[in-house]
Design an enzyme around this catalytic site. Structure first.
Site, PDB file in Angstrom:
ATOM      1  N   ARG A   1      43.448  37.750  38.113  1.00  0.00           N
ATOM      2  CA  ARG A   1      43.328  37.827  36.796  1.00  0.00           C
ATOM      3  C   ARG A   1      43.338  36.638  35.856  1.00  0.00           C
ATOM      4  NH1 ARG A   1      46.861  42.473  34.770  1.00  0.00           N
ATOM      5  NH2 ARG A   1      45.380  42.271  33.134  1.00  0.00           N
ATOM      6  N   CYS A   2      43.473  35.542  36.634  1.00  0.00           N
ATOM      7  CA  CYS A   2      43.595  34.317  35.987  1.00  0.00           C
ATOM      8  C   CYS A   2      42.323  33.329  35.888  1.00  0.00           C
ATOM      9  CB  CYS A   2      44.814  33.384  36.695  1.00  0.00           C
ATOM     10  SG  CYS A   2      45.039  31.579  36.162  1.00  0.00           S
ATOM     11  N   GLY A   3      41.782  33.086  35.044  1.00  0.00           N
ATOM     12  CA  GLY A   3      40.485  32.284  34.864  1.00  0.00           C
ATOM     13  C   GLY A   3      40.741  30.851  35.622  1.00  0.00           C
TER      14      GLY A   3
ATOM     15  N   ASN B   1      45.656  34.114  41.575  1.00  0.00           N
ATOM     16  CA  ASN B   1      46.227  35.326  40.810  1.00  0.00           C
ATOM     17  C   ASN B   1      44.562  35.675  40.297  1.00  0.00           C
ATOM     18  OD1 ASN B   1      46.486  37.515  38.820  1.00  0.00           O
ATOM     19  ND2 ASN B   1      48.198  36.192  37.988  1.00  0.00           N
TER      20      ASN B   1
END
Length: 115
Positions: free
Chosen positions: A9-11, A7
């Site tokens: 958007r996931c760090g 994903n």
């Protein structure tokens, strides 16, 4: 070849890609929110992870809290919920043909890449 269920958007997911790049190993990025896993793929993934379906769920996600929290769900119902709402799936996940690991904490990824 290693696949990462990613994903953007996931760090933690971005950290996982950085670890893969540093390893020099060949890998494929699968943006699972754009291309969700179907129920059979989820079952195979859960078997590779050697976990219960509920352990694959991000239980703090709004959709889980609003629609599923506190309900007694069968494994099949949990898998169905993830397949219909892929945002519920823990991330990042690293996998090969025979094994998989959820990349939290990052040390799990490092250990996975050493195997």
């Amino acid at each position: 070849m290693i696949k990462i269920l990613h994903n953007p958007r996931c760090g933690k997911s971005r950290e996982g890609i950085a670890l893969l790049e540093q390893s020099g190993k060949t890998f494929e990025i699968v943006k699972y929110l754009d291309h969700p896993l179907d129920e059979n793929e989820l079952i195979a993934l859960i078997q590779k992870l050697k976990i219960a379906p509920l352990d694959l769920v991000r239980q703090k996600e709004k959709i889980w809290i609003e629609q599923f929290k506190g309900k007694s769900l069968s494994d099949a119902e949990v898998i169905n919920a993830i397949s219909k709402n892929p945002i519920l799936m823990e991330r990042p996940i690293f996998m090969t043909e025979n094994k998989a690991v959820i990349g939290r904490p990052p040390q799990k990824v490092i250990d996975f890449l050493k195997q």
